[in-house]
Design an enzyme around this catalytic site. Structure first.
Site, short mmCIF file in Angstrom:
data_model
loop_
_atom_site.label_atom_id
_atom_site.label_comp_id
_atom_site.label_asym_id
_atom_site.label_seq_id
_atom_site.Cartn_x
_atom_site.Cartn_y
_atom_site.Cartn_z
N HIS A 1 -1.06 -3.13 -7.36
CA HIS A 1 -1.78 -2.69 -6.17
C HIS A 1 -3.28 -2.83 -6.38
O HIS A 1 -3.88 -2.06 -7.14
CB HIS A 1 -1.39 -1.24 -5.83
CG HIS A 1 -1.96 -0.77 -4.54
ND1 HIS A 1 -2.46 0.50 -4.36
CD2 HIS A 1 -2.14 -1.39 -3.35
CE1 HIS A 1 -2.91 0.62 -3.11
NE2 HIS A 1 -2.72 -0.52 -2.50
N SER B 1 0.82 -1.22 0.00
CA SER B 1 0.00 0.00 0.00
C SER B 1 0.85 1.26 0.00
O SER B 1 0.39 2.32 -0.40
CB SER B 1 -0.84 0.06 1.27
OG SER B 1 -1.70 -1.02 1.37
N GLU C 1 -3.68 -0.58 -9.72
CA GLU C 1 -2.56 0.33 -9.99
C GLU C 1 -1.34 -0.52 -10.37
O GLU C 1 -0.93 -1.39 -9.59
CB GLU C 1 -2.25 1.19 -8.76
CG GLU C 1 -3.35 2.20 -8.46
CD GLU C 1 -3.10 3.03 -7.19
OE1 GLU C 1 -3.61 4.16 -7.13
OE2 GLU C 1 -2.41 2.55 -6.26
N ASN D 1 -3.73 5.83 -2.46
CA ASN D 1 -3.38 5.99 -1.04
C ASN D 1 -2.71 7.33 -0.73
O ASN D 1 -2.76 7.80 0.41
CB ASN D 1 -2.49 4.83 -0.57
CG ASN D 1 -3.31 3.58 -0.36
OD1 ASN D 1 -4.54 3.64 -0.24
ND2 ASN D 1 -2.66 2.44 -0.33
#
Ligand code: CAA
Ligand code: NAD
Length: 308
Positions: free
Chosen positions: A163, A141, A175, A213
């Site tokens: 991700h 993350s 991602e 994030n």
């Protein structure tokens, strides 16, 4: 509009794809979700965890989720639905032995605890046993993909970030992260694999938090600080963001859903990396809950209490 767009089996696209055999390491929230989606889209998947009990729990969860998908996707043809579930489960095996599980992988995706030392240790083993052409990827993350890849220094061109988002069977984004060393071939294979899973891949540089994030973690942190200051209750902040900003979950529901332990790993890592950034200063409320074993939905309690 349904949030769920599940790809049906397309054995021809899997047969021609570069990635057919996938080893997912970490059988928690994320690893089990990725394993499910890969298995239901026709990939051979081995799910690995240190803990056999985690693997049994993951297998039960995957079976239940596949049933949920089948019920919706094949509502007029339950026999086809049953076939979908058994084909997906036949694609899935589990193991506690990393060395054995990566031996014939085209892709090894790591989804273990958000800790650079533990990830390095794991990738040293993966590097020693995975085929030389295998792509290695992390679902981190918040950590740097390049830093993680330093545990497999001879494979930097075969290393990238994939991700996924929680819950993996539902969230459509992937991602795809390329470091300065990720080869074009590796990058393209990761993008293609994302599409074969039915995800919408976007590309991001290896920058802290990537896209989602980088925006989401400061938002969650600010929500907790607002409650720590006594400005509003967690419940009211959640109501506010759902009804005032149209988010599907409020920040406290989402923090519990992601896992407060994972949130703490991210925040602690960024506090070290960006010591002058007030957004990433330690958050007492999260630290206390994690110290008490209150990790959110997965442990039964976080900001809220959940039925077991
Ligand atoms: N497997 C399969 N299907 C599932 C599922 C699962 N695990 N969980 C939910 N679903 C399906 C349901 O069957 C339902 O499908 P239909 O709409 O076709 O009927 C749909 O998903 C919605 O589920 P629910 O009705 O049970 O619940 P909901 O409407 O409250 O939605 C949610 C649940 C999808 C989780 C929604 O609340 C949501 O989108 N929340 C925000 C999630 C989010 O922001 N995730 C990102 C977190 S950040 C991250 O992941 C990155 C990181 O590094 C930390
Ligand atoms: P989790 O705590 O649910 O699961 C982690 C699993 O890894 C555990 O079952 C643990 O037993 C296992 N594990 C730990 N060390 C291991 C090792 N050396 N070998 C094999 N298994 C090992 O965590 P999670 O929420 O699934 O997160 C996993 C990764 O995905 C983290 O890097 C996290 O940052 C990232 N991520 C999390 C979310 C989220 O919403 N929770 C979303 C996207 C990415």
């Amino acid at each position: 509009m349904s949030l769920l767009k599940i790809r049906r089996f397309s054995s021809s696209s899997v047969a021609t794809a570069a990635i057919k055999n996938v080893t997912v390491i970490g059988g928690g929230l994320m690893g089990s979700g990725v394993a499910q989606v890969a298995a239901q889209t026709g990939h051979k998947v081995t799910l690995v965890d240190l803990d056999g009990k985690v693997l049994s729990k993951a297998k039960n969860g995957i079976t239940a989720n596949l049933g949920r998908v089948a019920k919706k996707q094949f509502k007029d043809d339950p026999a086809q639905g049953d076939k979908f579930v058994s084909l997906a489960l036949a694609n899935l095996s589990t193991s506690t032995d990393v060395a054995e599980a990566v031996k014939s992988a085209d892709l090894v995706l790591e989804a273990i605890v958000e800790n650079i030392k533990v990830k390095h240790e794991l990738f040293r083993t993966v590097d020693a046993f995975a085929p030389k052409d295998a792509i290695l990827a992390s679902n981190t993350s918040s950590l740097s993909i390049e830093e993680i890849s330093s545990a497999a220094p001879k494979r930097k061109e075969k290393f990238g970030g994939l991700h996924f988002f929680n819950p993996v069977p539902v969230m459509r984004l992937l991602e795809v992260i390329r470091t300065p060393h990720t080869s074009e071939e590796t990058y393209k294979a990761m993008m293609e694999w994302g599409k074969a899973l039915g995800k919408v891949p976007i590309t991001c540089r290896d920058t802290p938090g990537f896209v989602v994030n980088r925006l989401l973690v400061p938002y969650l942190a600010e929500a907790v600080r607002l409650v720590e200051r006594g400005d509003a209750s967690a419940k009211d902040v959640d109501i506010a963001m759902k009804l005032g900003a149209g988010y599907p979950m409020g920040p406290f529901e989402l923090a519990d859903y992601v896992g407060l332990d994972t949130n703490k790993f991210i925040l602690d890592g960024w506090a070290k990396k960006f010591p002058d950034e007030p957004l990433f200063k330690p958050i007492q409320m999260i630290n206390e809950k994690v110290a008490q074993g209150k990790f959110g939905v997965k442990s039964g309690e976080g900001f809220y209490v959940y039925k077991k």
